[in-house]
Design an enzyme around this catalytic site. Structure first.
Site, PDB file in Angstrom:
ATOM      1  N   ARG A 198       0.856  -1.190   0.000  1.00 46.43           N
ATOM      2  CA  ARG A 198       0.000   0.000   0.000  1.00 46.43           C
ATOM      3  C   ARG A 198       0.894   1.241   0.000  1.00 46.43           C
ATOM      4  NH1 ARG A 198      -4.735   0.341   4.348  1.00 46.43           N
ATOM      5  NH2 ARG A 198      -3.053   0.796   5.824  1.00 46.43           N
ATOM      6  N   SER A 248     -12.397  -3.793   0.373  1.00 41.35           N
ATOM      7  CA  SER A 248     -12.629  -3.348   1.749  1.00 41.35           C
ATOM      8  C   SER A 248     -14.123  -3.155   1.972  1.00 41.35           C
ATOM      9  CB  SER A 248     -11.908  -2.026   2.014  1.00 41.35           C
ATOM     10  OG  SER A 248     -10.517  -2.173   1.895  1.00 41.35           O
ATOM     11  N   LYS A 291      -4.770   4.772   9.299  1.00 40.31           N
ATOM     12  CA  LYS A 291      -5.704   5.202   8.264  1.00 40.31           C
ATOM     13  C   LYS A 291      -6.764   6.091   8.884  1.00 40.31           C
ATOM     14  CE  LYS A 291      -8.459   3.232   4.481  1.00 40.31           C
ATOM     15  NZ  LYS A 291      -8.964   1.971   3.866  1.00 40.31           N
TER      16      LYS A 291
END
Length: 517
Positions: free
Chosen positions: A42, A111, A140
């Site tokens: 990521r 997700s 996040k």
């Protein structure tokens, strides 16, 4: 052909979390050595050229360990390095479009935070879903509500009958992973296929050790009966005779061991519960202050959490105490009125009357008036407690005129007791104190040599201990009620204390009324 992937320990990278001086590629390789089974790269802020370079080098490392690599969001990067798959969020490219662009062998993950998002992922052909966030996380910015441990099960139930896999993500680490694994199960038995972590590995100086610890916990958890509380009745093959002899054994041990039982209970019954605990041979401590919970977890044999007259300090103490006791892998007996605590820690035993357990299960079959059950209870109490124990992955005790104890496989039906118990304030709370006391004995005396405790939250036979606690209390009630000096409920409680204090295993053995179904 699509590659078969082991989702058990799913690492999501985050270079910004690396400890000072720690090289990203070094950390990645150490993580793989520790047992990471799949890696997602990521890179939300990297330019294309930088992302491509990181992805290429990461894939080379993953290939050496035969671990699949997934790219977050960037289909172009995934195609360029021949990645094993891609992961997209709700605001990224739709799964259906990504499927058209990617080779058939590529897996696609999505997700999901709620049922609507998960249903859409299923309809669009996702191979796996990432459910979260489970806990708050600093990796996040969260724009949606936390799913929470108890929110995972209903989502997993939507996957029943499909081949779609599921991992949980968001704030998961070595301290709470077992709570996530125990608590996230659908009503039909569908469990998580893995857990996804970021900072729990990436942010540490020793990622190999961190990954190894998580991997071992996951492996032990998957082995079977240990997920329920150590040694389950299914594993032990309990019979009426073995339970009777087991109760006798625990009674012989409790006065010798004199276990410390930490009880956070309602103010109405604090003194009464403490006296009951002393009378059966254990030692009570009734502390509620948050600052004491860490130290108490190291010395207590078991924890009883009984919600009644709840105050903010007591609630905070309950939250902290459960987490600390889970960490030390000691038994927790939970008498439920509020369910939110179960997002934070895993009980070994849940005890309640029909109204309380119906509320926990979300059932409308039984109603309650205050703390009391209204009506006749469940039409099928054996089926109810067995299903609830299987769902909650712990022992469930249903108290009433007849008591039911199940570990999700076996159910014990107990018919001891006396009507005076129903006319005594806090008789259910006192039963919880007895159960917790015998859980402490069972845990302390459990054989652990050669056994790993990574996959359990409490060692010992909690099924047997729960039965012992109920039988001791109820047989003593029968004896107390039969005394000449007992004229009614007012004279009953002092006599009950006397009978509990003098009760012998032989007398309990003589009076036991039990059947196994």
């Amino acid at each position: 052909m699509t590659r078969t992937i082991d989702y058990s320990l799913y690492l999501v990278t985050g270079r910004e979390l690396l400890p000072q001086g720690k090289d990203y590629f070094e950390s990645l390789e150490e993580s793989l050595q520790g047992g990471v089974t799949v890696v997602q790269i990521r890179e939300k802020k990297a330019e294309t050229a930088e992302f491509l370079d990181i992805a290429l080098k990461s894939k080379a490392i993953c290939d050496r360990y035969n671990v699949p690599l997934i790219i977050n969001d960037r289909i172009d990067i995934a195609l360029a390095i021949d990645a094993d798959g891609i992961h997209v969020g709700q605001t990224d490219m739709p799964v259906s479009m990504a499927r058209k662009l990617l080779p058939q062998k590529c897996i696609i993950g999505v997700s999901c935070n709620n049922k609507e998002e998960l249903q859409k992922a299923l309809e669009n052909g996702a191979d796996y879903v990432g459910i979260g966030a489970i806990y708050a996380t600093q990796t996040k910015d969260l724009t949606k509500p936390l799913v929470g441990v108890r929110g995972i099960g209903p989502l997993l139930q939507m996957l029943d009958g499909t081949s779609v896999k599921a991992v949980a993500i968001g704030g998961i680490n070595s301290k709470n992973v077992l709570r996530v694994l125990h608590g996230s199960v659908s009503g039909t038995g569908h469990s998580l296929d893995g857990i996804a972590v970021v900072s729990a590995i990436v942010a540490l100086n020793q990622p190999r050790q961190a990954a190894s610890e998580l991997s071992e916990i996951l492996s032990e958890f998957k082995k079977g009966p240990s997920i329920f509380h150590g040694m389950s009745s299914a594993a032990n093959g309990h019979t009426t005779d073995s339970i009777t002899s087991g109760v006798v054994s625990l009674m012989n041990q409790i006065r010798t061991l004199n276990p410390l039982v930490h009880q956070i209970t309602n103010s109405v019954v604090t003194a009464q519960s403490a006296n009951i605990t002393i009378s059966i041979g254990a030692s009570p401590i009734m502390a509620t202050a948050v600052d004491e919970m860490s130290d108490l977890a190291t010395i207590c044999g078991a924890l009883l959490v009984n919600i009644g007259t709840l105050t903010p300090p007591a609630c905070a103490g309950m939250l902290a105490a459960g987490c600390h006791v889970n960490t030390w892998k000691k038994p927790i007996v939970f008498d439920p009125v509020g369910v939110d605590l179960l997002n934070k820690w895993q009980p070994s035993v849940i005890k309640g009357n029909a109204g309380e357990l119906a509320a926990l299960a979300g059932s409308i079959e039984v109603t309650s008036k205050g703390v009391d059950t209204v009506g006749n209870g469940f039409e099928d109490p054996v089926g109810f407690v067995t299903a609830l124990a299987r769902r909650e992955r712990c022992i469930v005790v249903l108290t009433g005129k007849t008591d039911y104890v199940s570990d999700g496989h076996t159910c014990a039906v107990l018919d001891n007791g006396h009507e005076f118990l129903g006319k005594m304030t806090g008789s259910g709370c006192a039963t919880g104190s007895c159960i917790a006391s015998f859980c402490a004995v069972a845990s302390a005396s459990a054989q652990t040599e050669g056994q790993s405790l990574r996959g359990v939250l409490a060692k010992g036979d909690m099924f047997l201990a729960s039965i012992a606690g109920i039988l001791v209390f109820n047989v003593a009630a029968e004896l107390a009620a039969a005394r000449d000096d007992v004229k009614g409920p007012g004279t009953f409680f002092p006599a009950l204390i006397d009978e509990l204090t003098s009760l012998t295993p032989e007398v309990v053995q003589e009076h036991i009324k039990i059947k196994i179904v």
